[in-house]
Each structure stands twice: as C-alpha cells, then as structure tokens.
Design an enzyme around this catalytic site. Structure first.
Site, mmCIF file in Angstrom:
data_model
loop_
_atom_site.group_PDB
_atom_site.id
_atom_site.type_symbol
_atom_site.label_atom_id
_atom_site.label_comp_id
_atom_site.label_asym_id
_atom_site.label_seq_id
_atom_site.Cartn_x
_atom_site.Cartn_y
_atom_site.Cartn_z
ATOM 1 N N ASP A 1 0.806 -1.223 0.000
ATOM 2 C CA ASP A 1 0.000 0.000 0.000
ATOM 3 C C ASP A 1 0.838 1.271 0.000
ATOM 4 O O ASP A 1 0.440 2.291 0.558
ATOM 5 C CB ASP A 1 -0.967 0.020 1.210
ATOM 6 C CG ASP A 1 -1.880 -1.182 1.221
ATOM 7 O OD1 ASP A 1 -2.222 -1.663 0.125
ATOM 8 O OD2 ASP A 1 -2.233 -1.646 2.322
ATOM 9 N N GLY B 1 1.604 2.985 -2.617
ATOM 10 C CA GLY B 1 1.224 3.891 -3.714
ATOM 11 C C GLY B 1 1.754 3.386 -5.055
ATOM 12 O O GLY B 1 1.960 4.167 -5.978
ATOM 13 N N LYS B 2 1.925 2.067 -5.159
ATOM 14 C CA LYS B 2 2.440 1.470 -6.400
ATOM 15 C C LYS B 2 1.492 1.729 -7.567
ATOM 16 O O LYS B 2 1.924 2.000 -8.681
ATOM 17 C CB LYS B 2 2.635 -0.050 -6.219
ATOM 18 C CG LYS B 2 3.643 -0.413 -5.148
ATOM 19 C CD LYS B 2 3.713 -1.913 -4.933
ATOM 20 C CE LYS B 2 2.456 -2.488 -4.344
ATOM 21 N NZ LYS B 2 2.124 -2.053 -2.975
ATOM 22 N N GLY C 1 -4.554 -4.165 -3.786
ATOM 23 C CA GLY C 1 -5.529 -3.104 -4.072
ATOM 24 C C GLY C 1 -4.738 -1.886 -4.476
ATOM 25 O O GLY C 1 -4.059 -1.299 -3.648
ATOM 26 N N HIS C 2 -4.761 -1.544 -5.752
ATOM 27 C CA HIS C 2 -3.942 -0.440 -6.255
ATOM 28 C C HIS C 2 -4.861 0.716 -6.665
ATOM 29 O O HIS C 2 -5.671 0.578 -7.574
ATOM 30 C CB HIS C 2 -3.089 -0.910 -7.440
ATOM 31 C CG HIS C 2 -2.054 -1.926 -7.036
ATOM 32 N ND1 HIS C 2 -1.144 -2.473 -7.902
ATOM 33 C CD2 HIS C 2 -1.778 -2.480 -5.829
ATOM 34 C CE1 HIS C 2 -0.362 -3.317 -7.247
ATOM 35 N NE2 HIS C 2 -0.743 -3.349 -5.990
ATOM 36 N N GLN D 1 1.984 -5.949 -3.259
ATOM 37 C CA GLN D 1 2.487 -6.071 -1.882
ATOM 38 C C GLN D 1 3.772 -5.251 -1.697
ATOM 39 O O GLN D 1 3.982 -4.273 -2.389
ATOM 40 C CB GLN D 1 2.703 -7.540 -1.490
ATOM 41 C CG GLN D 1 1.411 -8.340 -1.339
ATOM 42 C CD GLN D 1 0.823 -8.824 -2.636
ATOM 43 O OE1 GLN D 1 1.482 -9.464 -3.435
ATOM 44 N NE2 GLN D 1 -0.438 -8.538 -2.883
ATOM 45 N N THR E 1 -7.529 -1.033 0.863
ATOM 46 C CA THR E 1 -8.268 -0.915 -0.397
ATOM 47 C C THR E 1 -9.035 -2.203 -0.677
ATOM 48 O O THR E 1 -10.112 -2.188 -1.264
ATOM 49 C CB THR E 1 -7.261 -0.664 -1.555
ATOM 50 O OG1 THR E 1 -6.412 0.416 -1.176
ATOM 51 C CG2 THR E 1 -7.943 -0.317 -2.855
ATOM 52 N N PRO F 1 -8.542 -1.069 9.115
ATOM 53 C CA PRO F 1 -7.677 0.081 9.402
ATOM 54 C C PRO F 1 -6.222 -0.358 9.331
ATOM 55 O O PRO F 1 -5.875 -1.440 9.808
ATOM 56 C CB PRO F 1 -8.045 0.480 10.836
ATOM 57 C CG PRO F 1 -8.974 -0.544 11.341
ATOM 58 C CD PRO F 1 -9.393 -1.451 10.233
HETATM 59 P P1 GDP Z 1 -0.702 0.341 -3.557
HETATM 60 O O1 GDP Z 1 -1.309 -0.930 -3.070
HETATM 61 O O2 GDP Z 1 0.771 0.396 -3.321
HETATM 62 O O3 GDP Z 1 -1.066 0.681 -4.979
HETATM 63 O O4 GDP Z 1 -1.335 1.507 -2.647
HETATM 64 P P2 GDP Z 1 -2.899 1.674 -2.236
HETATM 65 O O5 GDP Z 1 -3.630 2.188 -3.409
HETATM 66 O O6 GDP Z 1 -3.409 0.453 -1.562
HETATM 67 O O7 GDP Z 1 -2.778 2.765 -1.091
HETATM 68 C C1 GDP Z 1 -2.222 4.036 -1.317
HETATM 69 C C2 GDP Z 1 -3.279 5.098 -0.945
HETATM 70 O O8 GDP Z 1 -2.659 6.371 -0.880
HETATM 71 C C3 GDP Z 1 -4.377 5.247 -1.983
HETATM 72 O O9 GDP Z 1 -5.570 5.607 -1.340
HETATM 73 C C4 GDP Z 1 -3.854 6.382 -2.880
HETATM 74 O O10 GDP Z 1 -4.911 7.056 -3.563
HETATM 75 C C5 GDP Z 1 -3.233 7.259 -1.853
HETATM 76 N N1 GDP Z 1 -2.089 8.070 -2.300
HETATM 77 C C6 GDP Z 1 -1.087 7.735 -3.151
HETATM 78 N N2 GDP Z 1 -0.165 8.707 -3.192
HETATM 79 C C7 GDP Z 1 -0.592 9.685 -2.351
HETATM 80 C C8 GDP Z 1 -0.049 10.924 -1.917
HETATM 81 O O11 GDP Z 1 1.026 11.347 -2.307
HETATM 82 N N3 GDP Z 1 -0.783 11.634 -1.003
HETATM 83 C C9 GDP Z 1 -1.980 11.201 -0.514
HETATM 84 N N4 GDP Z 1 -2.613 11.971 0.369
HETATM 85 N N5 GDP Z 1 -2.509 10.016 -0.886
HETATM 86 C C10 GDP Z 1 -1.817 9.276 -1.784
HETATM 87 P P1 IMO Z 2 -0.891 -4.148 -2.281
HETATM 88 O O1 IMO Z 2 -0.448 -4.673 -3.620
HETATM 89 C C1 IMO Z 2 -0.922 -4.654 2.027
HETATM 90 C C2 IMO Z 2 -0.917 -8.756 3.533
HETATM 91 C C3 IMO Z 2 -2.155 -9.229 4.301
HETATM 92 C C4 IMO Z 2 -1.503 -10.193 5.281
HETATM 93 C C5 IMO Z 2 -0.410 -10.864 4.418
HETATM 94 C C6 IMO Z 2 -0.824 -12.194 3.804
HETATM 95 O O2 IMO Z 2 -2.187 -3.424 -2.321
HETATM 96 O O3 IMO Z 2 0.210 -3.382 -1.628
HETATM 97 P P2 IMO Z 2 -2.400 -12.825 1.747
HETATM 98 O O4 IMO Z 2 -3.880 -12.586 1.527
HETATM 99 O O5 IMO Z 2 -1.534 -12.236 0.691
HETATM 100 O O6 IMO Z 2 -2.082 -14.269 1.999
HETATM 101 O O7 IMO Z 2 -2.070 -12.064 3.135
HETATM 102 O O8 IMO Z 2 -0.112 -9.936 3.383
HETATM 103 N N1 IMO Z 2 -1.182 -8.220 2.194
HETATM 104 C C7 IMO Z 2 -1.139 -6.911 1.877
HETATM 105 N N2 IMO Z 2 -0.938 -5.834 2.659
HETATM 106 N N3 IMO Z 2 -1.049 -4.504 0.705
HETATM 107 C C8 IMO Z 2 -1.204 -5.579 -0.094
HETATM 108 O O9 IMO Z 2 -1.193 -5.489 -1.450
HETATM 109 C C9 IMO Z 2 -1.292 -6.850 0.485
HETATM 110 N N4 IMO Z 2 -1.471 -8.107 0.007
HETATM 111 C C10 IMO Z 2 -1.372 -8.933 1.061
HETATM 112 O O10 IMO Z 2 -2.793 -8.155 4.963
HETATM 113 O O11 IMO Z 2 -0.861 -9.479 6.301
HETATM 114 MG MG MG Z 3 -2.859 -1.564 -1.808
#
Ligand code: GDP
Ligand code: IMO
Ligand code: MG
Length: 422
Positions: free
Chosen positions: A13, A15-16, A40-41, A218, A293, A298
């Site tokens: 999570d 911000g990939k 969840g991206h 991840q 996502t 939380p």
């Molecule tokens: P990923 O799994 O690495 O793609 O990241 P996620 O999408 O799960 O979580 C990143 C969260 O941060 C998302 O809600 C994005 O919209 C948000 N986000 C990404 N870059 C920024 C930033 O620079 N500032 C803020 N406030 N939010 C950001």
């Molecule tokens: P993105 O790509 C954050 C975590 C789960 C758990 C562990 C194992 O959005 O960054 P799994 O279902 O993969 O067997 O769970 O890995 N986890 C993540 N945490 N971002 C993710 O993906 C994750 N994908 C799995 O919460 O701790």
């Molecule tokens: Mg994510």
C-alpha cells in the site's frame, strides 16, 4: 532506460498503483508480475478513483499492452468483474494479455484460506482471505490449474480431477470436479482470447526496445523469502522475482523504483518495529485514508523505518525511490525516522530472521522538525518548505538511494518527478 520495476519497499500500500499509472503514460507495456486480488492499487485522475486488484495499472492509459504474467494467481470471477466494472465506466479496449502459465484461484482455495485463519486463532496471519496462500501452495505442489488449461477443456478436466483426488486425501473440504469445471469454464468465453505466452510477447517487446513497466504487488516486507515470515504473502514482490514471474532474462532488470510511504503502514498481523498508536497516528490514519483498499481494515501506522528501506534495497536492488504521501505528514510537529534497532543491548542494522526477535527490537530514532505549509500543489523540490526538503534529504542520506519522485496527493497531477524514470 527502456524498462523499470515498480516495487513496494515496506508492507504494501505504498502507492504502487498511483506511480505505475503515472509512469504508464510513458510506457508501451505494463506487466503485473505477482500476487492476485489480495492487492488493491488505487489510481486517481480526472476526479475519478479506480481501485484495481488484478489488472495492471496501465489499463487507464490509452494504447498500452497490459500483461498479467505467469507469477500471478487469478480469481476468474474477480477478473471478469474488474473488466466489466471498467467497461461500465467507459474504459474498454484495455488490450489485456494473460499468461497461459498464471495459476487460477479456485473457490476451495478461498474457503481454505479462511479456514486456516480461523484454525490459527490468535496466531493468524491476517490474510486477505482471497485464497492466495492455498493457490501458490498448489502451484508448488504441482497440482494447480493454469490459465492456459482453459484452452484445452479435456486437459482442464483431467487437471481438475487430479486436484480433486489430491484434496480428497489431504483435506476435509467438500469438493466436486464437476462444480469446479463449471465454475472455471463459465468465464472461458470472456478470457480465452486474452490467454497467450506472455513471456514470448514480453521478450519481443524488450528486444524491440519497447518501454516496459513491471508492476509489483504487496511490498518487500511481505515477500515469502525476505519478508517478516510467516506474516507474509505467498509470492515474492522483489525485482529479483521479475525474471521468474514473467519469463524474461535477469539482465533486463536493472532499473528498480522503490515505492515508499513517507511513513509506514501495515495491515494484518506481524512485527512492526516503528508502530505507534496515539493522536498523531490517528491523524495520519484519517488524513492518509489508511484503510485497506481490498479488505477495508484500518492500517497500522508507524514512523519511517530506514532499516527496512536499506534491507529492501539490498534484497531487491533498488536504485531510486518514490516517496509517497508526503502531504499526509503536514502539520506534525516532530517527525521521527528510525535509523537502527537495538536488540538485547546491541545495535543492529538489519532485520532478524525470526519474527519474535523483530517483535523485541527497539527502534532508534532521529527526530526532525515538521512543517505546516500545504504542499499539495507543489510542483518541484524547491517549492517544498525547508523542513520537508530536509526530511527528504535525510531519507536519501540514510538509505543512500536517490529520491527520483515524490508525491503530494493521490491525483496523477500531484506527482513531482526529479529524475526521468523511463
Ligand atoms: P498500492 O497498493 O501500493 O497501490 O497503494 P494503495 O492504493 O493500496 O494505497 C495508497 C493510498 O494512498 C491510496 O488511497 C492512494 O490514492 C493514496 N495516495 C497515493 N499517493 C498519495 C499521496 O502522495 N498523497 C496522498 N494523500 N494520498 C496518496
Ligand atoms: P498491495 O499490492 C498490504 C498482507 C495481508 C496479510 C499478508 C498475507 O495493495 O500493496 P495474503 O492474503 O496475501 O495471503 O495475506 O499480506 N497483504 C497486503 N498488505 N497490501 C497488499 O497489497 C497486500 N497483500 C497482502 O494483509 O498481512
Ligand atoms: Mg494496496
């Protein structure tokens, strides 16, 4: 550089999705190389928010080839829903290619994921319950079902009968070959034209000098080999895994962008040395919308940990950082950065392999003054308040990795590129 790997340097999570989408504008091919819909991206542009779980984050840019590589595990129902969901928002023609060697998540994998977690009780991993672990287990046990099997229904039937036989011996799950077959083939018409040898396609693209963007899911701390085992996912997000998970030569992989939150978050269980829970953590959670996502849980909040970043650099060859969510730190009086750990009175600079030992480490912090200015419209480094500049410089100094991008908001526009990536 004609290709780049986007890899999370923390616990996911980071911000990939945002950065992959941003860089996709320059790329010709975008490849998701591992994981499944545990990811969840999030991508925000033109006032619209998209949450992708399986599709590569190039699908929102025009005229890209989007590849789901062999290292992925795919829930067909979720995939079709994601494709249909985009269609209903006017996004079609995503030019999707799915590796014939990617594995399929079956309904009983999801059931088992939940059952294992329930069984583990207090010792649970906190998985996303999407069936990821059981599917990768079956892949390595050599009884998995692959996307390419959909192109030969007799072979598919044989493979399903085989996995059912194996599961009947080893598991107490209710399992029927006919049910699995029906479940899988109902999606065949939609996906079968997308299934191909994506390794072949990718090698051709690379040989022709096309710009390729590899998108990890991840983060390295969740890597099956290098992460905080056993509180990890079941694949490897590292750049080292890209050749294996996509079928390209390792020599192609030399440009690796480490996506890093300006602080740290984690969802699920497991050690997290810089975690803290106070009013500041609550503020970060609310301002940064730190709720999963995929699972809406939380996220746990911690200070930036450069022991983690140095470790990620070492095991994944990161040569540039993209610092995300810098804006979320605005208004915090004092910022902390972890520079080393103390374990049994000794200073250590790396992560112990035993997770119980990682639970015991005491982070050593350097404190820096924060800033109050709104930075969400900043367009270059010099426009940042001095304290924000110093915060970024400190990260570079401690990790010895160049910051190439920083991000000041979720929108595509809120991205500052200091060094061209592709
Ligand atoms: P990923 O799994 O690495 O793609 O990241 P996620 O999408 O799960 O979580 C990143 C969260 O941060 C998302 O809600 C994005 O919209 C948000 N986000 C990404 N870059 C920024 C930033 O620079 N500032 C803020 N406030 N939010 C950001
Ligand atoms: P993105 O790509 C954050 C975590 C789960 C758990 C562990 C194992 O959005 O960054 P799994 O279902 O993969 O067997 O769970 O890995 N986890 C993540 N945490 N971002 C993710 O993906 C994750 N994908 C799995 O919460 O701790
Ligand atoms: Mg994510």
């Amino acid at each position: 550089m004609s290709n780049v790997v986007v890899v999370g340097t923390q616990w996911g999570d980071e911000g990939k999705g945002k950065i992959t989408d941003y860089l996709a504008q320059e790329a010709e091919v975008v490849v998701r190389y591992q994981g499944g819909n545990n990811a969840g991206h999030t991508i925000v542009f033109n006032g619209e928010t998209y949450a992708l779980h399986l599709l590569p984050s190039g699908v929102l840019s025009k005229n890209k080839v989007n590849i789901m590589a062999n290292g992925m595990v795919i829930n067909l129902k979720a995939l079709v829903e994601e494709i249909e969901g985009l269609k209903s928002r006017g996004i079609d023609n995503i030019n999707l290619k799915i590796s014939n060697r990617a594995h399929i998540i079956l309904p009983f994998h999801i059931e088992l994921d939940g059952a294992y977690e329930d069984l583990a009780g207090k010792k649970k991993i906190g998985t996303t319950k999407k069936g990821i672990g059981p599917t990768y287990t079956d892949k390595h046990f050599r009884c998995g079902i692959r996307m390419g099997d959909l192109l030969d229904l007799d072979y598919l039937k044989e493979r399903i009968e085989n996995i059912v036989r194996i599961k009947k011996i080893s598991e107490k799950v209710e399992i029927s070959a006919q049910k699995i077959y029906n479940e899988v083939v109902q999606f065949s018409d939609i996906v079968k034209n997308m299934i191909c040898d994506t390794s072949l396609l990718l090698n051709e693209a690379l040989e022709n000098g096309k710009k390729v963007l590899f998108e990890g899911a991840q983060g390295i701390m969740l890597c099956i080999d290098h992460g905080t085992y056993p509180f990890v996912t079941s694949s490897s997000p590292t750049a080292a895994a890209v050749p294996l998970y996509t079928g390209v030569a390792p020599a192609y992989i030399n440009n690796v962008l480490g996506i890093t939150k300006a602080y740290t978050t984690r969802v699920g269980e497991g050690a997290f040395p810089t975690e803290f829970e106070d009013e500041t953590a609550k503020t970060i959670r609310e301002v940064g919308h730190e709720y999963g996502t995929t699972t809406k849980r939380p996220r746990r909040i911690g200070w930036l940990d450069t022991v983690v970043l140095k470790y990620s650099k070492r095991v994944s060859g990161i040569n540039g950082l993209s610092i995300m969510l810098l804006d979320v730190l605005t208004g915090i009086k004092t910022l902390k950065i972890c520079t080393a750990y103390k374990l049994d009175g000794e200073i250590i600079n790396t992560l112990p392999s035993i997770v119980d030992h990682l639970e015991l480490v005491e982070p050593i912090y350097e404190e820096l003054p924060g800033w109050d200015e709104d930075i969400t419209n900043v367009k270059n480094f010099d426009q940042l308040p001095q304290n924000a500049q110093d915060y970024l410089k400190k990260i570079e100094e401690l990790t010895k990795i160049k910051i190439k991008i920083f991000s000041v908001g979720p929108d595509r526009e809120q991205t500052v590129v200091m060094e061209k990536i592709l």
